[in-house]
Write an enzyme that holds these catalytic residues in place. Structure first.
Site, PDB file in Angstrom:
ATOM      1  N   ASP A 178       0.821  -1.219   0.000  1.00  0.00           N
ATOM      2  CA  ASP A 178       0.000   0.000   0.000  1.00  0.00           C
ATOM      3  C   ASP A 178       0.856   1.272   0.000  1.00  0.00           C
ATOM      4  OD1 ASP A 178      -2.296   1.533   0.049  1.00  0.00           O
ATOM      5  OD2 ASP A 178      -2.500   1.448   2.230  1.00  0.00           O
TER       6      ASP A 178
ATOM      7  N   ASP B 108      -9.261   3.364  -2.190  1.00  0.00           N
ATOM      8  CA  ASP B 108     -10.215   3.850  -1.185  1.00  0.00           C
ATOM      9  C   ASP B 108     -11.510   4.363  -1.808  1.00  0.00           C
ATOM     10  OD1 ASP B 108      -8.168   3.192   0.443  1.00  0.00           O
ATOM     11  OD2 ASP B 108      -7.588   5.242   0.930  1.00  0.00           O
TER      12      ASP B 108
ATOM     13  N   GLU C 167       2.196   4.909  -4.323  1.00  0.00           N
ATOM     14  CA  GLU C 167       2.177   5.806  -5.509  1.00  0.00           C
ATOM     15  C   GLU C 167       3.495   6.559  -5.632  1.00  0.00           C
ATOM     16  OE1 GLU C 167      -0.246   5.642  -3.121  1.00  0.00           O
ATOM     17  OE2 GLU C 167      -1.398   4.241  -4.356  1.00  0.00           O
TER      18      GLU C 167
HETATM   19  C1  GLC Z   1      -4.892   3.356   2.714  1.00  0.00           C
HETATM   20  C2  GLC Z   1      -5.384   2.085   2.045  1.00  0.00           C
HETATM   21  C3  GLC Z   1      -6.464   1.447   2.884  1.00  0.00           C
HETATM   22  C4  GLC Z   1      -5.919   1.198   4.285  1.00  0.00           C
HETATM   23  C5  GLC Z   1      -5.397   2.483   4.909  1.00  0.00           C
HETATM   24  C6  GLC Z   1      -4.700   2.247   6.234  1.00  0.00           C
HETATM   25  O1  GLC Z   1      -5.885   4.309   2.742  1.00  0.00           O
HETATM   26  O2  GLC Z   1      -5.841   2.328   0.749  1.00  0.00           O
HETATM   27  O3  GLC Z   1      -6.904   0.263   2.298  1.00  0.00           O
HETATM   28  O4  GLC Z   1      -6.924   0.662   5.092  1.00  0.00           O
HETATM   29  O5  GLC Z   1      -4.466   3.069   4.027  1.00  0.00           O
HETATM   30  O6  GLC Z   1      -3.615   1.406   6.092  1.00  0.00           O
END
Ligand code: GLC
Length: 642
Positions: free
Chosen positions: A314, A427, A317
């Site tokens: 995650d 998200d 980007e």
């Molecule tokens: C980002 C991710 C989401 C996750 C959050 C906390 O927003 O896209 O899926 O729950 O981070 O880690």
């Protein structure tokens, strides 16, 4: 690299294209301007005049409909949770599309890892233009007789799609906010008690010690290894998140090693860039540097050694809450504003200054990579960052756990990453329109090779409702990645929390009954460079009506699906391009079926009913569901045929 045998692909080069790793086959370049396009060297813009009937498919994870015509899309991986129709960039850059007027059809792939603007009839309704910010571009034009033929050629060019372990086709529960082993046990128990199948529980950032990658908070998860085992005996795989930023903290091995070896992204002056994400201040590993990538990838061993077999990457980007440098600039400007009277323009300027802290375009120009031995400024290769993070992990799995098939998916992506992992679409929100967006994104993702993909079922941001959740599950049943995920602070949406528990159980069981079908169709698509989820017009080429269908999909070779995606609806209009057998499922063993002729139909679908349409000459195999995928007997199948 091998030569592509495919004579239908032409490659043109502009500037000095980077070897992005998107393409695995070698194609000799053709001189001149790409077929069908004009090129304006002054503005670095390629344009094509669209025919009246041209439709444009592809570009992967983007807003709006299946036919991309009429909007402007910018490939510039962005951490933006507001997925409104007026957004131009989301988390992914998948630069392949197909133009199809029903007869004449061609594909284009723009291999350029910087920002690329695809204006598909936005500025001029009839012009499709492509403008790379830095025109170091490999421009591929792919000819063929049909979209599927072109897609097959394109996928031969970029290599085979990632195939996850079969258990990853099960249902997964996630939520940002499961803090302790106890919280996770509760989720497992909640599902078990109601007999709702479950294969995965995802661990969000809270499992880590102070959000440090490859650490486990020992108070919240005492004896982690045994906990992983305990969950496995329950049939559940724990799937932890890994974030791109590495916390700056003395004594933290990942930080210390990265620093000592020069593995972090550096600024012009050679200092490591200081940005901030969840852990506070972080450095970004230079995944584009082979040595750094190898080093980071091997860190996953901490978790694979503890028995973990799946991950989600995650914030790659990369998302930037702020950089140390820009924050200083903002504070300095804020001080200036303090002395001023804020009139309306002053107020807006002030807001802009404060709002410029996160994901600031200037910040993406402040740091560099060592890419193929060259110093490259980040913005020129921005869209590769998430791809290379995922590649780093995936390549290391072959070394650190060669006997295991690992589940891996990522938020950011670029064409080519589909060989290393899947994607989730980031998200989204608990909105009906986002359920429709999920439906409409799937074909574009599939075209670009991202077969293992899906959205946060029920919606990540905002509060879901029972009916939205149910309708979303009814569509999610067909997406390879089937995960319920939500944000901290939102309404809890584990399925056992709702009133219609039995209905949810039946729906998840239906997914498990369909796994032999879904898995086989997925593997076929992966092996033959095909699509698992397709727009109708890709198959029903002669049927004009199919060209405008934006809310029905083909799922594999046997099925058409028509999800209900609106509130308070107990049915919907469905167009059948040929006679089909409707199967209206309430449960895998409770359905009615009816043969319907080609044409328009209004079809009832109560809140707990799933509409599936079987194509002529096809069979739908159904297994007896089990609590986990591994326990399904995939040999003993009932069949519905038409
Ligand atoms: C980002 C991710 C989401 C996750 C959050 C906390 O927003 O896209 O899926 O729950 O981070 O880690």
């Amino acid at each position: 690299m091998e030569y592509a045998h495919n004579k239908y692909i032409k490659k043109y080069e502009f500037g000095n294209p980077y070897d992005t790793g998107a393409v695995v086959a070698r194609i000799d370049k053709t001189a001149g301007i790409p077929d069908r396009f004009r090129f304006d060297a002054e503005t670095d813009t390629f344009s094509y005049t669209m025919k009246e009937k041209d439709m444009v498919f592809g570009l992967g994870e983007t807003v709006r409909g299946i036919n991309k015509r009429g909007w402007i899309y910018v490939s510039n991986n962005s951490d933006d949770p507001v997925h409104d129709e007026n957004k131009t960039s989301l988390y992914a850059s998948q630069n392949f599309f197909v133009v199809d007027d029903g007869k004449d059809v061609f594909g284009v792939f723009i291999d350029n890892p910087g920002s690329v603007t695809f204006d598909i009839g936005y500025t001029d309704a009839n012009v499709l233009s492509i403008h790379p910010e830095y025109n170091d571009t490999s421009f591929y034009v792919i000819e063929g007789a049909s979209p599927l033929e072109i897609i097959r050629s394109f996928r031969e060019l970029i290599g085979k799609s990632y195939i996850p372990p079969i258990w990853a086709f099960g249902y997964g529960q996630s939520r940002w906010g499961y803090k302790t082993a106890g919280d996770i046990r509760e989720v497992a128990a909640g599902y078990k008690e109601l007999g709702i199948p479950l294969d995965m529980i995802y661990m969000d950032i809270d499992y880590m010690q102070d959000f440090k990658d490859f650490t486990i908070n020992p108070e919240r998860f005492p004896d982690f290894e045994n906990f992983v085992k305990e969950m496995k005996t329950e049939g559940i795989h724990l799937v932890p998140i890994i974030d791109a930023g590495v916390k700056i903290e003395e004594g933290y091995d990942v930080y210390e090693e990265g620093k000592a070896n020069g593995y972090f992204c550096k600024k012009e002056n050679g200092e490591d860039l200081v940005a901030a994400v969840w852990p506070g201040k972080v450095h970004f590993p230079d995944f584009l540097n082979e040595e750094a990538s190898r080093w980071f990838g091997e860190k996953y061993k901490v978790l694979t050694d503890a028995g973990i077999e799946g991950f989600w990457n995650d914030m790659n980007e990369p998302a930037i809450f702020y950089t140390e440098d820009h924050l200083k600039e903002v504070f300095a400007q804020v001080k200036e504003f303090e002395q001023k009277e804020l009139d309306i323009w002053g107020f807006f300027d002030f807001k802009d200054v404060v709002g410029s802290i996160a994901n600031n375009p200037e910040d993406y120009r402040r740091f560099y990579h060592e890419f193929h031995g060259q110093k490259v400024r980040h913005d020129r290769v921005h869209n590769l960052y998430g791809f290379y993070m995922t590649k780093s992990a995936s390549e290391s799995f072959e070394k650190i756990c060669p006997d295991k098939q690992i589940l891996m998916f990522s938020r950011a992506s670029y064409t080519g990453m589909h060989r290393y992992g899947g994607v989730w679409t980031g998200d989204n929100c608990s909105r009906w329109s986002h359920l429709l967006m999920n439906i409409q994104m799937m074909p574009g993702l599939n075209m670009n090779g991202f077969l293992y993909s899906g959205a946060d079922i029920g919606g990540f941001g905002g509060n879901t409702t029972e009916d939205l959740m149910m309708r979303w599950v009814e569509f999610g049943i067909f997406t390879p990645l089937f995960r319920n995920h939500s944000a901290l602070g939102t309404r809890e949406q584990e399925l056992y929390r709702f009133d219609r528990k039995e209905d949810f159980r039946h729906l998840i069981e239906l997914r498990y009954a369909l796994i032999p079908y879904i898995y086989e169709e997925f593997i076929k698509a992966a092996e033959h460079n095909g699509m698992y989820m397709m727009p109708l017009s890709f198959v029903y080429r002669e049927d004009e009506r199919c060209r405008e269908i934006e809310d029905q999909l083909l799922a594999g070779e046997a099925l058409m699906i028509a999800p209900v995606y609106e509130q308070n609806k107990t049915g919907r209009y469905v167009y059948l391009p040929e006679a089909m057998r409707l199967v209206r499922f309430r449960a895998y063993n409770d359905y009615d079926t009816e043969v319907l002729p080609k044409g328009d139909h209004y079809i009832k679908a109560a809140l707990n009913e799933v509409l599936v349409f079987l194509r002529p000459g096809k069979e739908l195999p159904l297994a007896t569901p089990a609590r986990q995928v591994d326990r399904i007997n995939r040999k003993e199948l009932q069949r519905i045929s038409f």
